[in-house]
Design an enzyme around this catalytic site. Structure first.
Site, PDB file in Angstrom:
ATOM      1  N   ALA A 101       0.851  -1.191   0.000  1.00  0.00           N
ATOM      2  CA  ALA A 101       0.000   0.000   0.000  1.00  0.00           C
ATOM      3  C   ALA A 101       0.881   1.233   0.000  1.00  0.00           C
ATOM      4  O   ALA A 101       2.111   1.143  -0.001  1.00  0.00           O
ATOM      5  CB  ALA A 101      -0.931  -0.013   1.206  1.00  0.00           C
ATOM      6  N   SER A 102       0.262   2.400   0.006  1.00  0.00           N
ATOM      7  CA  SER A 102       1.036   3.633  -0.115  1.00  0.00           C
ATOM      8  C   SER A 102       1.879   3.921   1.115  1.00  0.00           C
ATOM      9  O   SER A 102       2.934   4.536   1.023  1.00  0.00           O
ATOM     10  CB  SER A 102       0.097   4.809  -0.389  1.00  0.00           C
ATOM     11  OG  SER A 102      -0.906   4.882   0.592  1.00  0.00           O
TER      12      SER A 102
ATOM     13  N   LYS B 212       3.196  -6.181   9.471  1.00  0.00           N
ATOM     14  CA  LYS B 212       2.947  -4.931   8.752  1.00  0.00           C
ATOM     15  C   LYS B 212       4.048  -3.933   9.102  1.00  0.00           C
ATOM     16  O   LYS B 212       4.347  -3.728  10.281  1.00  0.00           O
ATOM     17  CB  LYS B 212       1.568  -4.376   9.160  1.00  0.00           C
ATOM     18  CG  LYS B 212       1.124  -3.158   8.374  1.00  0.00           C
ATOM     19  CD  LYS B 212      -0.303  -2.763   8.780  1.00  0.00           C
ATOM     20  CE  LYS B 212      -0.791  -1.556   7.999  1.00  0.00           C
ATOM     21  NZ  LYS B 212      -2.188  -1.185   8.372  1.00  0.00           N
TER      22      LYS B 212
ATOM     23  N   ASP C  67     -12.356   2.786   6.709  1.00  0.00           N
ATOM     24  CA  ASP C  67     -11.787   2.471   5.393  1.00  0.00           C
ATOM     25  C   ASP C  67     -12.174   1.061   4.941  1.00  0.00           C
ATOM     26  O   ASP C  67     -11.310   0.192   4.763  1.00  0.00           O
ATOM     27  CB  ASP C  67     -10.263   2.601   5.471  1.00  0.00           C
ATOM     28  CG  ASP C  67      -9.607   2.624   4.102  1.00  0.00           C
ATOM     29  OD1 ASP C  67     -10.304   2.948   3.116  1.00  0.00           O
ATOM     30  OD2 ASP C  67      -8.399   2.328   4.008  1.00  0.00           O
TER      31      ASP C  67
ATOM     32  N   GLN D 200       3.484  -2.128   3.956  1.00  0.00           N
ATOM     33  CA  GLN D 200       3.341  -3.388   3.242  1.00  0.00           C
ATOM     34  C   GLN D 200       3.342  -4.524   4.248  1.00  0.00           C
ATOM     35  O   GLN D 200       3.803  -4.365   5.386  1.00  0.00           O
ATOM     36  CB  GLN D 200       4.424  -3.565   2.197  1.00  0.00           C
ATOM     37  CG  GLN D 200       5.839  -3.248   2.627  1.00  0.00           C
ATOM     38  CD  GLN D 200       6.720  -2.934   1.427  1.00  0.00           C
ATOM     39  OE1 GLN D 200       6.486  -1.984   0.678  1.00  0.00           O
ATOM     40  NE2 GLN D 200       7.771  -3.743   1.255  1.00  0.00           N
ATOM     41  N   VAL D 201       2.811  -5.680   3.820  1.00  0.00           N
ATOM     42  CA  VAL D 201       2.581  -6.784   4.748  1.00  0.00           C
ATOM     43  C   VAL D 201       3.319  -8.036   4.284  1.00  0.00           C
ATOM     44  O   VAL D 201       3.300  -8.383   3.094  1.00  0.00           O
ATOM     45  CB  VAL D 201       1.068  -7.076   4.870  1.00  0.00           C
ATOM     46  CG1 VAL D 201       0.826  -8.249   5.826  1.00  0.00           C
ATOM     47  CG2 VAL D 201       0.313  -5.840   5.352  1.00  0.00           C
TER      48      VAL D 201
END
Length: 520
Positions: A130-131, A148, A283, A134-135
């Site tokens: 993601a921006s 994460k 979200d 990351q995972v």
């Protein structure tokens, strides 16, 4: 030998030029589209403006993670963007390629220590990017976990991009109307204050615990357990929970799940958070919701959350009641109470605009309308007039729009407001709302009566002089008249809430009052 990566905090001027070249044509088209819409007496959805909105969205994607997050925030700002732009920006997905593990490993080991000594296994290929983070997956003490971690240089990149954005907004000061300038400045400032919260995983951990406490006993949901000893500001380690992505409708149906029921359960869970709890997940995009093998909903990513105080929650319910009943005055009153509209605004003009928007939906039963159709009513009016949407309401609108899109994928016949009405009644929320409104009404009535009592001594004296006691006997006619008069007034005030009983008592009191006044 691997070269040292460039630190993104450098080159602000170069970045400013790059962003300016990319966004200047976007901004010019946006300003023209905005002026064109405001000149129209009744705006009709325009494919040309929609195309400009799509070009703007693509420009934000090309500019990178910071602008993707900003675009997602703008997708819930109908006070700034026309409907055509909003529909394009709602398509933004926070899904970007993961950074090289060689850049991520130092962050992990700075926070956790040597990976080989902490984990039995650690997969260096990220499962999602993601921006902001990351995972990865790993094995810790015999169980699979998700790790994460912040993206490399993400704070520096954000700081640099925010400096660029603030400079560009200042350049626009003398080129746009004052309201638009102030609104853009507020958006950037709000974005600046909020975005760094999402980087601090200690706050996300706190959000997870609060929401887990609120919903775990009432919902069929899984919120991953946190590995406390490995979690901190830059790294969050939690239980790995496998599931099917909520938008993989074909696979869910193949597994035998009733997707219409899933849609209802999902909607119910989020609306309960908004209407009952002190915090809600803000979200709910498809990547943050899955379904487990045993049919439970799984929630991920609690970095973006919202809160509504009791007063805001009641005003939001009032807004929905106004939309469901197509009552322009109720909508306006709710928007004023939400601080989204100035009390000094021209109600007549705004009422006509709302009524026109409602008329555009003629033939559609409000109960059968989708949330996007009803939001369109608010969006058109909000864009036309100088509204200032509160932050909590902006986040709620984004959450509701994302949720409605997912539920429509699961169930083509899904209707948000139909479900909302059932929730309001079944959960007792509407009754609680009406009781609260009745209490407020009674309190205002008491204040009005108290002010009226200031005049009673003068009225009493005048009546006593006219109705002086004879033969040394005092008449109680004045006191009885005053009491019955106020009883009659009180019953009249409560007539709208309890019409049948109030009408009977009003008739009885009116007869008694008349008999007392006419008695010689």
């Amino acid at each position: 030998m691997r070269s040292k990566p460039e630190n993104p905090v450098r080159g602000v001027l170069r970045s400013e030029i790059r962003v300016l070249l990319k966004l200047y044509p976007v901004f010019r088209r946006y300003v023209k589209d905005r002026k064109r819409i405001k000149r129209e007496k009744e705006h009709v959805y325009d494919p040309r403006i929609e195309y400009n909105g799509l070009r703007a969205m693509n420009a934000f994607v090309e500019l990178g993670p910071t602008f993707i997050k900003l675009g997602q925030m703008l997708s819930a700002r109908p006070d700034l963007l026309p409907n055509e732009y909003v529909s394009s920006f709602q398509k933004l997905q926070d899904d970007v390629p993961a950074a090289d593990f060689a850049l991520v490993k130092p962050i992990l080991e700075r926070n956790l220590g040597e990976l080989g000594k902490i984990f039995e296994e650690f997969d260096q290929d990220a499962v999602s990017g993601a921006s902001l983070g990351q995972v990865y997956t790993a094995v810790y003490r015999g169980r699979k976990v998700a790790v994460k971690v912040n993206r490399p240089y993400v704070k520096q990149r954000l700081k640099k991009d925010l400096v660029v954005l603030k400079r560009l907004v200042k350049h626009a000061k003398n080129r746009v109307d004052n309201f638009l300038y102030i609104s853009l400045e507020n958006v950037i400032n709000d974005f600046s204050s909020r975005i760094f919260d999402e980087l601090d995983y200690r706050k996300e951990k706190s959000n997870m615990e609060k929401i887990r406490k609120n919903i775990s006993r009432r919902e069929n949901v899984i919120i991953p357990e946190i590995v406390e000893e490995l979690s901190g500001e830059e790294v969050l380690v939690m239980q790995h929970v496998d599931g099917v992505k909520i938008t993989d409708v074909r696979k869910l149906r193949e597994m035998g799940y009733d997707t219409a029921r899933l849609a209802f359960s999902l909607d119910l869970m989020f609306i309960r958070m908004v209407l009952k709890d002190d915090i809600f997940h803000g979200d709910p995009h498809p990547g943050n919701i899955s379904v487990s093998a045993d049919g439970k909903l799984i929630l991920y990513d609690f970095g973006m959350v919202g809160t509504l105080d009791e007063n805001t929650r009641e005003n939001l319910i009032a807004l929905y009641v106004g939309m469901i009943t197509s009552d322009a005055d109720v909508i306006i009153d709710a928007l004023v109470s939400l601080n989204a509209l100035s009390p000094a605004a021209n109600r007549g003009v705004i009422r006509r605009s709302i009524e026109l928007s409602i008329a555009n939906l003629r033939g559609i039963n409000p109960e059968e309308s989708e949330i996007r159709e009803l939001f369109a009513i608010a969006n058109e009016v909000i864009f036309e007039f100088p509204f200032r949407l509160p932050r909590a309401l902006v986040l709620y609108m984004r959450m509701a729009s994302l949720l409605e899109g997912i539920c429509r994928d699961l169930d083509r016949d899904f209707r948000f407001l139909r479900v909302l009405r059932q929730i309001l009644y079944n959960e007792g929320v509407l009754n609680k709302f009406y009781r609260s409104q009745l209490i407020k009404f009674a309190a205002k009535s008491i204040i009005s009566i108290e002010k009226g009592l200031d005049a009673l001594p003068l009225i009493k004296r005048a009546l006593e002089e006219k109705d002086a006691p004879l033969n040394g006997k005092r008449s109680v006619k004045v006191e009885i008249s005053i009491f019955l008069g106020f009883a009659l007034l009180s019953l009249a005030l409560f007539y709208s809430y309890f019409p049948f009983y109030s009408l009977i008592l009003i008739l009885v009191v009116a007869v008694a009052f008349a008999a007392t006044v006419l008695k010689k």
